[in-house]
Design an enzyme around this catalytic site. Structure first.
Site, PDB file in Angstrom:
ATOM      1  N   SER A  35     -18.152 -10.397 -62.141  1.00  0.00           N
ATOM      2  CA  SER A  35     -18.769  -9.338 -61.342  1.00  0.00           C
ATOM      3  C   SER A  35     -20.237  -9.571 -61.018  1.00  0.00           C
ATOM      4  O   SER A  35     -20.800  -8.849 -60.191  1.00  0.00           O
ATOM      5  CB  SER A  35     -18.607  -7.984 -62.040  1.00  0.00           C
ATOM      6  OG  SER A  35     -17.273  -7.538 -61.942  1.00  0.00           O
ATOM      7  N   LYS A  87     -20.829  -9.905 -57.380  1.00  0.00           N
ATOM      8  CA  LYS A  87     -20.897  -8.749 -56.481  1.00  0.00           C
ATOM      9  C   LYS A  87     -22.274  -8.601 -55.852  1.00  0.00           C
ATOM     10  O   LYS A  87     -22.401  -8.048 -54.759  1.00  0.00           O
ATOM     11  CB  LYS A  87     -20.509  -7.480 -57.243  1.00  0.00           C
ATOM     12  CG  LYS A  87     -19.057  -7.464 -57.693  1.00  0.00           C
ATOM     13  CD  LYS A  87     -18.756  -6.284 -58.614  1.00  0.00           C
ATOM     14  CE  LYS A  87     -17.316  -6.305 -59.111  1.00  0.00           C
ATOM     15  NZ  LYS A  87     -17.036  -5.246 -60.091  1.00  0.00           N
ATOM     16  N   TYR A 111     -12.065 -10.974 -52.834  1.00  0.00           N
ATOM     17  CA  TYR A 111     -12.665 -10.449 -54.064  1.00  0.00           C
ATOM     18  C   TYR A 111     -12.318 -11.318 -55.273  1.00  0.00           C
ATOM     19  O   TYR A 111     -13.199 -11.677 -56.075  1.00  0.00           O
ATOM     20  CB  TYR A 111     -12.192  -9.012 -54.277  1.00  0.00           C
ATOM     21  CG  TYR A 111     -12.610  -8.419 -55.591  1.00  0.00           C
ATOM     22  CD1 TYR A 111     -13.939  -8.078 -55.828  1.00  0.00           C
ATOM     23  CD2 TYR A 111     -11.688  -8.193 -56.611  1.00  0.00           C
ATOM     24  CE1 TYR A 111     -14.334  -7.536 -57.039  1.00  0.00           C
ATOM     25  CE2 TYR A 111     -12.078  -7.644 -57.821  1.00  0.00           C
ATOM     26  CZ  TYR A 111     -13.404  -7.317 -58.031  1.00  0.00           C
ATOM     27  OH  TYR A 111     -13.784  -6.785 -59.233  1.00  0.00           O
ATOM     28  N   TYR A 168     -22.229  -0.729 -65.069  1.00  0.00           N
ATOM     29  CA  TYR A 168     -21.188   0.303 -65.099  1.00  0.00           C
ATOM     30  C   TYR A 168     -21.631   1.496 -65.941  1.00  0.00           C
ATOM     31  O   TYR A 168     -22.756   1.976 -65.795  1.00  0.00           O
ATOM     32  CB  TYR A 168     -19.856  -0.297 -65.591  1.00  0.00           C
ATOM     33  CG  TYR A 168     -19.525  -1.599 -64.933  1.00  0.00           C
ATOM     34  CD1 TYR A 168     -19.323  -1.672 -63.552  1.00  0.00           C
ATOM     35  CD2 TYR A 168     -19.440  -2.785 -65.668  1.00  0.00           C
ATOM     36  CE1 TYR A 168     -19.034  -2.883 -62.932  1.00  0.00           C
ATOM     37  CE2 TYR A 168     -19.148  -3.988 -65.050  1.00  0.00           C
ATOM     38  CZ  TYR A 168     -18.951  -4.031 -63.682  1.00  0.00           C
ATOM     39  OH  TYR A 168     -18.671  -5.210 -63.077  1.00  0.00           O
ATOM     40  N   VAL A 218     -17.672  -9.759 -66.760  1.00  0.00           N
ATOM     41  CA  VAL A 218     -16.864  -9.857 -67.974  1.00  0.00           C
ATOM     42  C   VAL A 218     -16.711 -11.291 -68.476  1.00  0.00           C
ATOM     43  O   VAL A 218     -16.160 -11.512 -69.553  1.00  0.00           O
ATOM     44  CB  VAL A 218     -15.468  -9.202 -67.801  1.00  0.00           C
ATOM     45  CG1 VAL A 218     -15.602  -7.715 -67.568  1.00  0.00           C
ATOM     46  CG2 VAL A 218     -14.676  -9.873 -66.690  1.00  0.00           C
TER      47      VAL A 218
END
Length: 311
Positions: free
Chosen positions: A65, A68, A192, A244, A262
Site C-alpha cells: 500500500s 498508493k 491495483y 489507516y 503490509v
C-alpha cells in the site's frame, strides 16, 4: 541533532536487530508470509542529496500500500481536484479493507489510502489507458522518481493478490453498484494488484519519495512532478490517513507524514529535510510495521524532524 546522521541510522538499525517483539508477518499472501521477520532496513535521503542507509536497505520487498502514494499522485496529475468528487480525504477510523462505510456514504471511499479509495484511483488511471498501459505508466513513474530502471513488479505477488483478493473484489463491486467504478471491476483491480506488487528497496523507496520532500520537484532532474500545493495536500492526507486506523497513533509517536504497507514498508517525509524509508515485515495489530514505526519514532527523537517540533 544527537550525533551524525550516519551514526544515528546505524544505531537504530542495531537496536532494531536486537528487538525481540517484532510483530507478525502478513500471512494472507503467500509471498509475504515467506519473508523473515528478522529483516530490517532504513534509508534516509536528505534534501542535500546525501544518502544514509543501514541494515537491509538494499533488499527489495513488496511495498504493497505504500504504492498508493504514487497512484494517487498520478491521478491528481490527470484529473486534479475532480478526484475529490469520487474519493474523500478524511481518516476512516476503520481497517484498510473495511466495507462498512461504503454503505452509508454512497460508495465514496473515505480517502485514497484505504483499499476502496485506491481502487477508485486505479479506475481513474484507466480513464485514458488500457490496464497494461496504466500498470506500465505507474512502473515508469516510480522508476523515474527513484532514478532506477531496475525497479520491477513482482508477478508472483501480483498473482497471489489476484488469487486472494476477494474482499477487494467485493469493495470494487460495491462501488460499481453506486456508480463510482466506471470500468468492469477486473480492470481497476488488475491495476491495483500490480501496483501493490511493486518491489523496491528502502534506498529506492526513499529516493522515489524525494518529490514529496521538495515541494513536488524531483531534485535530481529539476522536473516538477506535481504542484507545490498538491504536494502539501498529499503530505497532509498521508499524515491523517496513511496508517489507516493507526494514523493518529503514528502522528502522535512519529510526527511525520507517512504511508505504510503490509509488506512492512513505510515511506515517511520530513518536508524540506528528508525522505525516509524503513522496512521490517512484522506488523502490529493495525497492519503497520511494528519495528518500522519504532525506528521512525527514534529517528525523529534524535533529529528533531517531527513537524510538531518547534523550529
Amino acid at each position: 541533532m544527537n550525533g551524525t546522521l550516519d551514526t544515528i541510522v546505524a544505531d537504530i538499525a542495531r537496536e532494531m536487530a536486537e528487538a525481540t517483539d517484532r510483530g507478525k508477518v502478513a500471512d494472507y499472501i503467500a509471498p509475504l508470509a515467506a519473508v523473515s521477520d528478522k529483516r530490517f532496513g532504513i534509508a534516509v535521503v536528505e534534501a542535500s542529496g546525501a544518502v544514509h542507509v543501514a541494515g537491509d536497505a538494499d533488499v527489495p520487498f513488496s511495498i504493497q500500500s505504500v504504492s498508493k502514494v504514487f497512484g494517487f499522485t498520478l491521478a491528481l496529475g490527470m484529473v486534479g481536484d475532480a478526484l475529490w468528487k469520487r474519493v474523500g480525504r478524511e481518516p476512516s477510523g476503520s481497517a484498510f479493507n473495511s466495507i462498512v462505510q461504503l454503505e452509508t456514504e454512497q460508495g465514496i471511499p473515505r480517502n485514497p489510502f484505504i483499499n476502496a479509495g485506491a481502487i477508485v484511483v486505479s479506475d481513474i488511471l484507466l480513464g485514458r489507458h488500457e490496464p497494461r498501459e496504466a500498470i506500465g505508466e505507474i512502473l515508469r513513474f516510480v522508476r523515474g522518481l527513484a532514478g532506477d530502471e531496475s525497479i520491477l513488479i513482482d508477478e508472483k505477488v501480483a498473482h497471489a493478490e489476484e488469487q486472494t483478493g476477494f474482499r477487494n473484489m467485493a469493495l470494487a463491486q460495491y462501488m460499481r453498484a453506486f456508480g463510482n467504478i466506471h470500468h468492469a471491476v477486473e480492470r481497476p483491480l488488475g491495476v491495483y494488484f500490480h501496483q501493490c506488487a511493486l518491489a523496491m528497496s528502502c534506498r529506492q523507496l526513499a529516493m522515489a519519495g524525494r518529490y514529496l520532500m521538495c515541494g513536488g520537484v524531483n531534485p535530481e532532474t529539476g522536473r516538477t512532478i506535481i504542484s507545490k500545493q498538491r504536494t502539501r495536500r498529499i503530505n497532509a492526507v498521508m499524515m491523517t490517513c496513511g496508517h489507516y486506523d493507526g494514523s493518529g497513533e503514528f502522528a502522535y509517536r512519529v510526527g511525520l507524514s507517512g504511508k505504510s504497507g503490509v509488506g512492512g514498508g513505510i515511506l515517511a517525509v520530513a518536508p524540506g529535510v528528508a525522505s525516509i524509508a524503513v522496512w521490517s515485515p512484522g506488523l502490529n495489530a493495525r497492519g503497520n510495521s511494528q519495528l518500522g514505526t519504532l525506528a521512525l519514532e527514534r529517528l525523529v527523537q534524535r533529529t528533531g524532524w517531527s513537524v510538531f517540533d518547534p523550529a
